[in-house]
Scaffold this active site. Structure first.
Site, PDB file in Angstrom:
ATOM      1  N   TYR A 268      -2.316   2.994   4.936  1.00 49.70           N
ATOM      2  CA  TYR A 268      -1.040   3.290   4.285  1.00 49.70           C
ATOM      3  C   TYR A 268      -0.015   3.931   5.205  1.00 49.70           C
ATOM      4  O   TYR A 268       1.098   4.203   4.793  1.00 49.70           O
ATOM      5  CB  TYR A 268      -1.307   4.153   3.046  1.00 49.70           C
ATOM      6  CG  TYR A 268      -2.356   3.501   2.169  1.00 49.70           C
ATOM      7  CD1 TYR A 268      -2.038   2.359   1.419  1.00 49.70           C
ATOM      8  CD2 TYR A 268      -3.672   3.936   2.169  1.00 49.70           C
ATOM      9  CE1 TYR A 268      -3.001   1.714   0.671  1.00 49.70           C
ATOM     10  CE2 TYR A 268      -4.640   3.291   1.415  1.00 49.70           C
ATOM     11  CZ  TYR A 268      -4.302   2.177   0.675  1.00 49.70           C
ATOM     12  OH  TYR A 268      -5.257   1.517  -0.051  1.00 49.70           O
TER      13      TYR A 268
ATOM     14  N   ASP B 168       4.678   6.520  -9.717  1.00 49.47           N
ATOM     15  CA  ASP B 168       3.265   6.895  -9.704  1.00 49.47           C
ATOM     16  C   ASP B 168       2.910   7.312  -8.278  1.00 49.47           C
ATOM     17  O   ASP B 168       2.697   6.466  -7.411  1.00 49.47           O
ATOM     18  CB  ASP B 168       2.386   5.720 -10.160  1.00 49.47           C
ATOM     19  CG  ASP B 168       0.909   6.083 -10.162  1.00 49.47           C
ATOM     20  OD1 ASP B 168       0.540   7.111  -9.532  1.00 49.47           O
ATOM     21  OD2 ASP B 168       0.120   5.342 -10.782  1.00 49.47           O
TER      22      ASP B 168
ATOM     23  N   HIS C 257     -12.439   4.938   2.087  1.00 49.17           N
ATOM     24  CA  HIS C 257     -13.018   5.117   0.757  1.00 49.17           C
ATOM     25  C   HIS C 257     -14.307   4.311   0.600  1.00 49.17           C
ATOM     26  O   HIS C 257     -14.453   3.247   1.200  1.00 49.17           O
ATOM     27  CB  HIS C 257     -12.030   4.655  -0.325  1.00 49.17           C
ATOM     28  CG  HIS C 257     -10.704   5.353  -0.260  1.00 49.17           C
ATOM     29  ND1 HIS C 257      -9.585   4.785   0.309  1.00 49.17           N
ATOM     30  CD2 HIS C 257     -10.333   6.585  -0.696  1.00 49.17           C
ATOM     31  CE1 HIS C 257      -8.570   5.635   0.216  1.00 49.17           C
ATOM     32  NE2 HIS C 257      -8.991   6.736  -0.390  1.00 49.17           N
TER      33      HIS C 257
ATOM     34  N   ASP D  28      -7.178   3.027   6.368  1.00 49.07           N
ATOM     35  CA  ASP D  28      -6.815   4.366   5.902  1.00 49.07           C
ATOM     36  C   ASP D  28      -7.739   5.410   6.509  1.00 49.07           C
ATOM     37  O   ASP D  28      -7.598   6.604   6.264  1.00 49.07           O
ATOM     38  CB  ASP D  28      -6.799   4.457   4.373  1.00 49.07           C
ATOM     39  CG  ASP D  28      -7.914   3.677   3.716  1.00 49.07           C
ATOM     40  OD1 ASP D  28      -8.853   3.263   4.428  1.00 49.07           O
ATOM     41  OD2 ASP D  28      -7.861   3.481   2.488  1.00 49.07           O
TER      42      ASP D  28
ATOM     43  N   ASP E  20     -13.217   1.094   5.669  1.00 50.18           N
ATOM     44  CA  ASP E  20     -12.158   1.780   4.911  1.00 50.18           C
ATOM     45  C   ASP E  20     -12.589   3.242   4.706  1.00 50.18           C
ATOM     46  O   ASP E  20     -13.778   3.538   4.676  1.00 50.18           O
ATOM     47  CB  ASP E  20     -11.987   1.070   3.565  1.00 50.18           C
ATOM     48  CG  ASP E  20     -10.787   1.559   2.769  1.00 50.18           C
ATOM     49  OD1 ASP E  20      -9.768   0.847   2.745  1.00 50.18           O
ATOM     50  OD2 ASP E  20     -10.876   2.646   2.168  1.00 50.18           O
TER      51      ASP E  20
ATOM     52  N   HIS F 131     -12.762  -1.883  -4.229  1.00 45.46           N
ATOM     53  CA  HIS F 131     -13.061  -1.018  -5.382  1.00 45.46           C
ATOM     54  C   HIS F 131     -13.196  -1.802  -6.684  1.00 45.46           C
ATOM     55  O   HIS F 131     -13.648  -1.266  -7.701  1.00 45.46           O
ATOM     56  CB  HIS F 131     -11.961   0.034  -5.567  1.00 45.46           C
ATOM     57  CG  HIS F 131     -11.811   0.959  -4.395  1.00 45.46           C
ATOM     58  ND1 HIS F 131     -12.850   1.724  -3.924  1.00 45.46           N
ATOM     59  CD2 HIS F 131     -10.748   1.224  -3.582  1.00 45.46           C
ATOM     60  CE1 HIS F 131     -12.433   2.436  -2.871  1.00 45.46           C
ATOM     61  NE2 HIS F 131     -11.167   2.135  -2.647  1.00 45.46           N
TER      62      HIS F 131
END
Ligand code: X5A
Ligand code: ZN
Length: 647
Positions: A283, A20, A174, A243, A172, A135
């Site tokens: 990451y 994935d 996101h 990230d 972050d 999230h």
């Protein structure tokens, strides 16, 4: 008081068992890379190590539904095919037989950190966890997140400690929509997130990630973006995703590891320094490891390394800040009084209605940062730390200071002839006491310029304050400082014969009136209200200082400075963000031992006391500030981030 590091190696167990491409970046090495680097740098050893415990199901129930907790519990016994099928029901999620255990450890780590901070066992800390949390929603896993670690920690802090004001800062890359949904109607949890958005084209592609999401019901104004000067939190939780750092394959942003030192340091002036950071994304292993080190180092009290690069905010950043400010203004008095000048919007990003047309997921995203020079990561960031972090060179022998053991009381003095030579042009330095004080100050300053001492405090008789500061500025500029920032409070005018060569920036707080005498000589009255003081420090001094990028900072509390201990502490705490913390504070000899003590502790890395909730700035304060920003904004681009009058 110490920094906790919460970890458990079991959290490296969960991993992706099938192909994935979206999920493969969330892997066990994220934790081991970060931890190895902390060890290598000797940072782990300086922390209080806590072994993470599992959160109980009751604790998970603080934010998740019992059905969802059961669903995750049952993944423990599923085979690979079944795990993959279940994972497919969520967006960007993989389950592993160890997921339930790891996710409970991740949530438990956050709880332990909050307990350690709120019981006073430590001042602050970081939890290194997998899976991440921000999230995750009441009944859904999402974006690699299973349980919402930070949300559970916030709910726990409310429930167990009765806190009423918790700030969650999410850096972050996101949007942590999970945290937003869980607290959007709760005014006791202020959720502040910055995130890549691309007008809806960046994951998780949500309309509600925009600046105009401001919470609902009782929680109106407690979601997303606002200045941190009025809420006065009791605890700061950080959704610490890296990230957003340079090199990250997901975020493709450019934040250098040093940026995280500065973010951490700015947050440390809140909530009496009670800061709990919990790992989210990140990451790129090298970037992640360095950024984690920067965060921990700053939590431990080390000064932040200076930021490099041009200090010019880009148009798109200004637009985002402006939108958020405008959206929050109805809910925050501190934003209303300011004469908000809209940033002219660039036509390319905005449709005639002022809002871009809705965009589809997977559409083109800005690739400008994709080619980010990874050289941003290569620059050496291991300058040798000075052997002494803070030295105190006071003259009055009768004042007894309560100081941490690593703060040095300096005995040394510069040579007599040299001191006299510097003193000669100044009548007020002829007296013996003034000369003695000057000798000690010069010795301290030389220690700082040589790199042996990072920061310090010196004192002078009030009558000699201006002359002593004058000598300190000249000595600094002639003995190694390239750019010197001088923040002078009280009656300490800029020496008229100091060269106008752009190497010194002089800010006088307590000037008779607001005046930008030149780009490098600014004078402003001392604000009357606490919030006016905050705006002056954060909205004027700091943007100028970051734009100037000094390598030495002098802060002088001269005659009639009028600062209370906590205000002086805040001033010192934010100035520590400049020049790698190379800050010399000059006090009057008859300052209280309390003032000297608090400044020494803050320069040494302790959190300043909270200023308490502040009311609205007075109209005069606001006017002075707006006037100066308007005058200075053409030259100092960092001021564009704040409302200003168009000159
Ligand atoms: C915690 C976190 C990111 C998910 C990205 C999915 N999640 N494309 O950074
Ligand atoms: Zn993320």
């Amino acid at each position: 008081m110490g920094t906790a590091l919460v970890y458990h190696e079991d959290m490296t167990a969960t991993r992706l068992l099938w192909d994935d491409p979206e999920c493969e970046i969330e892997r066990p090495e994220r934790l081991t890379a970060a931890l190895d680097r902390l060890r290598q740098r000797g940072l782990e050893q300086r922390c209080l190590r806590l072994s993470a415990r599992e959160a109980s199901e009751e604790e998970l129930g603080l934010v998740h539904s019992p059905e969802y907790v059961s669903l995750v519990r049952e993944t423990q016994v599923l085979g690979k095919e079944e795990l993959q099928a279940l994972s497919g029901q969520f967006d960007a999620i993989y389950f592993h037989p160890s997921t339930f255990h790891c996710a409970r450890l991740a949530a438990g780590a956050g709880l332990q950190l909050v307990d350690a901070v709120l019981t006073g066992a430590v001042q602050n800390g970081l939890a290194l966890v997998r899976p991440p949390g921000h999230h995750s929603q009441r009944a859904a896993a999402n974006g690699f997140c299973v349980f919402n670690n930070v949300a559970i920690a916030a709910a726990h802090a409310k429930q167990k400690y009765g806190l009423h004001r918790i700030l969650v800062v999410d850096w972050d890359v996101h949007h942590g929509q999970g945290i937003q949904y869980l607290f959007e109607d709760d005014p006791s949890v202020l959720y502040f997130s910055w995130h890549r958005y691309e007008h809806g084209r960046f994951w998780p592609f949500l309309r509600e990630s925009d600046a105009d999401a401001v919470g609902r019901g009782q929680g109106l104004g407690f979601t997303v973006n606002l200045p941190w000067n009025q809420f006065d939190p009791e605890l700061v939780l950080v959704s610490a995703g890296f990230d957003s750092a340079v090199g990250d394959p997901e975020g493709q942003m450019q934040a250098t590891p040093e940026c995280f030192a500065h973010l951490t340091q700015l947050l440390q002036v809140l909530a009496g320094g009670r800061v709990c950071a919990v790992l989210e994304g990140g990451y790129h292993l090298e970037s992640l490891a360095e950024s984690v080190c920067m965060t921990v180092q700053t939590l431990l009290g080390d000064p932040a390394p200076p930021l490099s690069g041009p200090m010019v905010p880009c148009q798109s950043a200004l637009e985002s800040i402006q939108s958020a400010r405008a959206a929050q203004a109805p809910h925050w008095k501190s934003l209303q009084l300011q004469d908000v000048t809209p940033v002219p919007l660039s036509p390319s990003t905005h449709s005639p209605e002022g809002r871009p047309p809705p965009l589809l997921p997977g559409g083109p995203v800005c690739k400008a940062a994709a080619s980010a020079p990874s050289s941003l990561l290569d620059q050496p960031r291991l300058c040798p730390a000075p052997s002494v972090r803070t030295a105190v060179a006071l003259t009055a022998p009768d004042i007894t200071l309560v100081l941490p053991p690593d703060v040095i009381q300096q005995e040394g003095s510069a040579l007599r002839e040299e001191t006299e030579a510097w003193a000669r042009p100044h009548e007020s330095l002829a007296r013996e006491e003034a000369l003695t004080a000057l000798g000690k100050l010069l010795y301290l300053l030389d220690g700082m310029l040589d790199g042996q001492v990072n920061s310090g405090i010196a004192a002078t008789p009030a009558s000699a304050a201006a002359a002593t500061l004058d000598v300190a500025v000249r000595r600094g500029l002639s003995h190694g400082a390239q750019r010197l920032l001088c923040v002078a409070l009280g009656q300490l005018d800029r020496p008229p014969d100091l060269a106008h060569d752009g190497r010194s920036l002089w800010l006088n707080i307590r000037g008779k009136e607001a005046a930008a005498l030149s780009m490098f000589h600014v004078s402003t009255p001392l604000p009357v209200m606490t919030s006016g003081f905050l705006s002056c420090i954060l909205g004027l001094m700091l943007p100028l200082a970051y734009g100037f990028q000094p390598d030495l900072v002098l802060v002088a509390l001269g005659p009639g400075h009028g600062l209370q201990g906590p205000q002086a502490a805040l001033l010192a705490a934010v100035l520590r963000g400049l020049a790698g913390g190379r800050v010399l504070a000059l006090l009057e000899e008859d300052s209280t031992a309390q003032l000297a003590g608090i400044l020494a502790r803050v320069l040494n890395g302790e959190a300043p006391p909270s200023l308490g909730p502040s009311s609205v700035a007075s109209p005069e304060d606001v006017q002075a500030l707006m006037y100066l920003r308007g005058q200075l904004e053409p030259q100092w681009k960092m001021l564009q981030c704040h409302p200003h009058l168009v000159a």
